[in-house]
Design a protein around this motif. Structure first.
Motif, PDB file in Angstrom:
ATOM      1  N   UNK A   7     -10.649 102.489  -9.513  1.00  0.00           N
ATOM      2  CA  UNK A   7     -10.686 101.105  -8.870  1.00  0.00           C
ATOM      3  C   UNK A   7     -10.898 101.549  -7.190  1.00  0.00           C
ATOM      4  N   UNK A   8     -11.546 100.562  -6.425  1.00  0.00           N
ATOM      5  CA  UNK A   8     -11.423 100.660  -5.075  1.00  0.00           C
ATOM      6  C   UNK A   8     -12.374 101.908  -4.654  1.00  0.00           C
ATOM      7  N   UNK A   9     -13.276 102.303  -5.496  1.00  0.00           N
ATOM      8  CA  UNK A   9     -14.036 103.329  -5.199  1.00  0.00           C
ATOM      9  C   UNK A   9     -15.258 103.232  -4.235  1.00  0.00           C
ATOM     10  N   UNK A  10     -15.214 102.331  -3.637  1.00  0.00           N
ATOM     11  CA  UNK A  10     -16.142 102.167  -2.324  1.00  0.00           C
ATOM     12  C   UNK A  10     -15.515 102.821  -1.029  1.00  0.00           C
ATOM     13  N   UNK A  11     -14.207 103.152  -1.211  1.00  0.00           N
ATOM     14  CA  UNK A  11     -13.333 103.918  -0.411  1.00  0.00           C
ATOM     15  C   UNK A  11     -13.884 105.305  -0.411  1.00  0.00           C
ATOM     16  N   UNK A  12     -14.290 105.889   0.755  1.00  0.00           N
ATOM     17  CA  UNK A  12     -14.857 107.366   0.748  1.00  0.00           C
ATOM     18  C   UNK A  12     -13.664 108.339   0.523  1.00  0.00           C
ATOM     19  N   UNK A  13     -12.333 107.898   0.978  1.00  0.00           N
ATOM     20  CA  UNK A  13     -11.336 108.714   0.662  1.00  0.00           C
ATOM     21  C   UNK A  13     -10.934 108.785  -0.966  1.00  0.00           C
ATOM     22  N   UNK A  14     -10.976 107.545  -1.506  1.00  0.00           N
ATOM     23  CA  UNK A  14     -10.751 107.944  -3.059  1.00  0.00           C
ATOM     24  C   UNK A  14     -12.062 108.689  -3.712  1.00  0.00           C
ATOM     25  N   UNK A  15     -13.280 108.237  -3.250  1.00  0.00           N
ATOM     26  CA  UNK A  15     -14.383 109.172  -3.727  1.00  0.00           C
ATOM     27  C   UNK A  15     -13.982 110.629  -3.634  1.00  0.00           C
ATOM     28  N   UNK A  16     -13.893 111.035  -2.507  1.00  0.00           N
ATOM     29  CA  UNK A  16     -13.654 112.497  -2.349  1.00  0.00           C
ATOM     30  C   UNK A  16     -12.363 113.201  -3.246  1.00  0.00           C
ATOM     31  N   UNK A  17     -11.283 112.475  -3.333  1.00  0.00           N
ATOM     32  CA  UNK A  17     -10.096 112.582  -3.940  1.00  0.00           C
ATOM     33  C   UNK A  17     -10.369 112.622  -5.524  1.00  0.00           C
TER      34      UNK A  17
END
Length: 184
Positions: free
Chosen positions: A121-131
């Motif tokens: 969820x909320x994978x438009x967040x670059x932080x979440x993508x990197x994580x």
């Protein structure tokens, strides 16, 4: 030539139509499809990497309601690490929305291994993508390619009323297999 995924989708549509026509003599009303305003669904082509999927997400800058991969990954960690993998993923704020969550399991076919079906969820967040990319490395997750379900599904938020124009844009993209208006 149609991909297996497109063939499965076409068969499900044809089966639905066949069932509708065989039930014409009954007086039961047809259930209407309830589209979700402001949301579209996109399936990536088979073997599209998570990195290319993230590039796609970032290209359009739209909110991603959910990114799903069914039977997508297996871990090269030993099977006795399943609790570690499960707990590690549960601790991520983007793997569970309270109703839907990432599934971790032991595959029972052939060579048993830890499997992961991500619900992100909320994978438009670059932080979440990197994580997530760091998590894939840490948990030694390998993208499966032997499954007919080896693609990602994205539920994308768009401005209400612009669904059709966004679908046209999405359908032209080289990683998109299928795009349609989301429904309940």
């Amino acid at each position: 030539m149609m991909s297996v995924k497109s063939q499965i989708y076409l068969c499900s549509v044809l089966l639905t139509l066949l069932l509708a026509f065989t039930n014409c003599s009954k007086k039961t009303p047809e259930p209407e499809i309830k589209y979700i305003p402001g949301e579209i669904t996109v399936w990536t082509k088979d073997d599209t990497s998570i990195e290319k999927t993230f590039d796609f997400i970032n290209e359009f800058g739209l909110p991603i309601e959910r990114l799903t991969g069914i039977l997508m990954y297996h871990s090269t960690l030993s099977n006795d690490s399943i609790d570690y993998v499960s707990d590690y993923l549960k601790a991520k704020p983007y793997t569970d929305n309270g109703k839907i969550f990432t599934t971790v399991y032991i595959s029972g076919s052939g060579d048993p291994h830890i499997g992961v079906s991500p619900q992100l969820f909320n994978m438009h967040s670059l932080e979440n993508q990197k994580d997530w990319l760091d998590t894939v490395t840490k948990l030694k997750l390998v993208l499966r390619t032997e499954s007919i379900l080896d693609s990602f599904t994205l539920r994308i938020r768009v401005p209400i009323g612009s669904e059709k124009s966004w679908l046209k844009k999405m359908e032209k993209h080289d990683i998109v297999e299928l795009a349609y208006q989301s429904y309940e």
